[in-house]
Scaffold this active site. Sequence first.
Site, mmCIF file in Angstrom:
data_model
loop_
_atom_site.group_PDB
_atom_site.id
_atom_site.type_symbol
_atom_site.label_atom_id
_atom_site.label_comp_id
_atom_site.label_asym_id
_atom_site.label_seq_id
_atom_site.Cartn_x
_atom_site.Cartn_y
_atom_site.Cartn_z
ATOM 1 N N ARG A 27 0.800 -1.202 0.000
ATOM 2 C CA ARG A 27 0.000 0.000 0.000
ATOM 3 C C ARG A 27 0.843 1.268 0.000
ATOM 4 O O ARG A 27 0.357 2.337 -0.272
ATOM 5 C CB ARG A 27 -0.900 -0.012 1.246
ATOM 6 N N GLU A 57 7.685 1.731 -6.408
ATOM 7 C CA GLU A 57 7.674 1.407 -4.973
ATOM 8 C C GLU A 57 8.205 2.603 -4.206
ATOM 9 O O GLU A 57 9.053 3.340 -4.704
ATOM 10 C CB GLU A 57 8.534 0.166 -4.682
ATOM 11 N N ASP A 60 14.513 -1.717 0.374
ATOM 12 C CA ASP A 60 15.275 -1.956 1.591
ATOM 13 C C ASP A 60 16.132 -3.211 1.366
ATOM 14 O O ASP A 60 17.202 -3.122 0.758
ATOM 15 C CB ASP A 60 14.236 -2.109 2.708
ATOM 16 N N THR A 61 15.658 -4.383 1.746
ATOM 17 C CA THR A 61 16.423 -5.601 1.452
ATOM 18 C C THR A 61 16.401 -5.916 -0.046
ATOM 19 O O THR A 61 17.267 -6.608 -0.558
ATOM 20 C CB THR A 61 15.850 -6.830 2.191
ATOM 21 N N GLY A 62 15.371 -5.435 -0.738
ATOM 22 C CA GLY A 62 15.225 -5.709 -2.171
ATOM 23 C C GLY A 62 14.306 -6.887 -2.452
ATOM 24 O O GLY A 62 13.963 -7.149 -3.606
ATOM 25 N N ASN A 63 13.878 -7.589 -1.409
ATOM 26 C CA ASN A 63 13.033 -8.780 -1.611
ATOM 27 C C ASN A 63 11.742 -8.455 -2.361
ATOM 28 O O ASN A 63 11.363 -9.172 -3.281
ATOM 29 C CB ASN A 63 12.657 -9.407 -0.259
ATOM 30 N N ASP A 111 4.695 3.471 6.377
ATOM 31 C CA ASP A 111 4.066 3.286 7.682
ATOM 32 C C ASP A 111 4.935 2.488 8.640
ATOM 33 O O ASP A 111 5.883 1.814 8.227
ATOM 34 C CB ASP A 111 2.745 2.522 7.513
HETATM 35 P P1 IMP Z 1 12.205 -4.871 1.125
HETATM 36 O O1 IMP Z 1 11.443 -6.039 0.572
HETATM 37 O O2 IMP Z 1 13.012 -5.243 2.333
HETATM 38 O O3 IMP Z 1 13.015 -4.115 0.093
HETATM 39 O O4 IMP Z 1 11.167 -3.888 1.734
HETATM 40 C C1 IMP Z 1 10.270 -3.287 0.982
HETATM 41 C C2 IMP Z 1 9.045 -2.853 1.755
HETATM 42 O O5 IMP Z 1 9.242 -2.797 3.183
HETATM 43 C C3 IMP Z 1 8.775 -1.440 1.333
HETATM 44 O O6 IMP Z 1 7.980 -1.409 0.175
HETATM 45 C C4 IMP Z 1 8.059 -0.896 2.531
HETATM 46 O O7 IMP Z 1 6.693 -1.231 2.463
HETATM 47 C C5 IMP Z 1 8.699 -1.607 3.701
HETATM 48 N N1 IMP Z 1 9.772 -0.776 4.270
HETATM 49 C C6 IMP Z 1 11.112 -0.919 4.143
HETATM 50 N N2 IMP Z 1 11.777 0.036 4.794
HETATM 51 C C7 IMP Z 1 10.825 0.826 5.342
HETATM 52 C C8 IMP Z 1 10.888 2.009 6.146
HETATM 53 O O8 IMP Z 1 11.950 2.569 6.507
HETATM 54 N N3 IMP Z 1 9.687 2.531 6.520
HETATM 55 C C9 IMP Z 1 8.486 1.987 6.169
HETATM 56 N N4 IMP Z 1 8.396 0.896 5.420
HETATM 57 C C10 IMP Z 1 9.559 0.309 5.014
HETATM 58 MG MG MG Z 2 6.010 -1.199 0.186
#
Ligand code: IMP
Ligand code: MG
Length: 178
Positions: free
Chosen positions: A42, A101, A105-108, A161
């Site tokens: 979202r 997006e 963050d991790t990129g997953n 959020d």
């Molecule tokens: P990833 O899969 O770890 O790259 O994370 C992606 C998703 O985690 C993002 O689209 C966000 O919804 C959430 N996320 C990652 N870092 C943050 C943050 O600092 N604040 C809020 N949501 C985050």
């Molecule tokens: Mg997200």
Amino acid sequence: MSSSIREVLFSEEEIRETVRRLADRISEDYRGKDVLMIGLLRGCFFFLADLIRELSRRGLDCESDFLQVLSYTERTESSGEIQLLKGETLDVSGRNVLLVEEIVDTGNTLAFAVEHIGSKKPRSLRTCVLLDKPARRRVPIEPDYRGAVIENHFVVGYGLDLNGKHRELPYIARVEVS
Ligand code: IMP
Ligand code: MG
């Protein structure tokens, strides 16, 4: 878990300028093409709403659609396990798709979305994120367009959020999670 807002990292005006800069580059790259923007729900909804209007002002022909994934998290950390909650509605085959997006963050999540949409034979597929936290990357993925790089902070506002809270803030702030 308790949290408190620590400092504003991007003001409303800074966000607007960042989105405009991205729109300048994207509209340049996609000149004369139509773009199907697919936002990751979202968190993307403020960013996509602003970006698509900036692109439309620059004469780009855009459509939008959404994906929603469920990412299992341990506190504020993605575990890497991702489930598709809502797929796209439009046919992406032969389209120029831009995945949108708010933060990588991790990129997953982004890697999952790229794989999911990539398997549907789009004409082209690129990714656009507002914020990037490269220090936290676990999957080797680089967004094609990114608004700004931030350090390893947890941030909220402008769609981002913490447990469903603070999405509505017009600015982006760092929170302390304890
Ligand atoms: P990833 O899969 O770890 O790259 O994370 C992606 C998703 O985690 C993002 O689209 C966000 O919804 C959430 N996320 C990652 N870092 C943050 C943050 O600092 N604040 C809020 N949501 C985050
Ligand atoms: Mg997200």
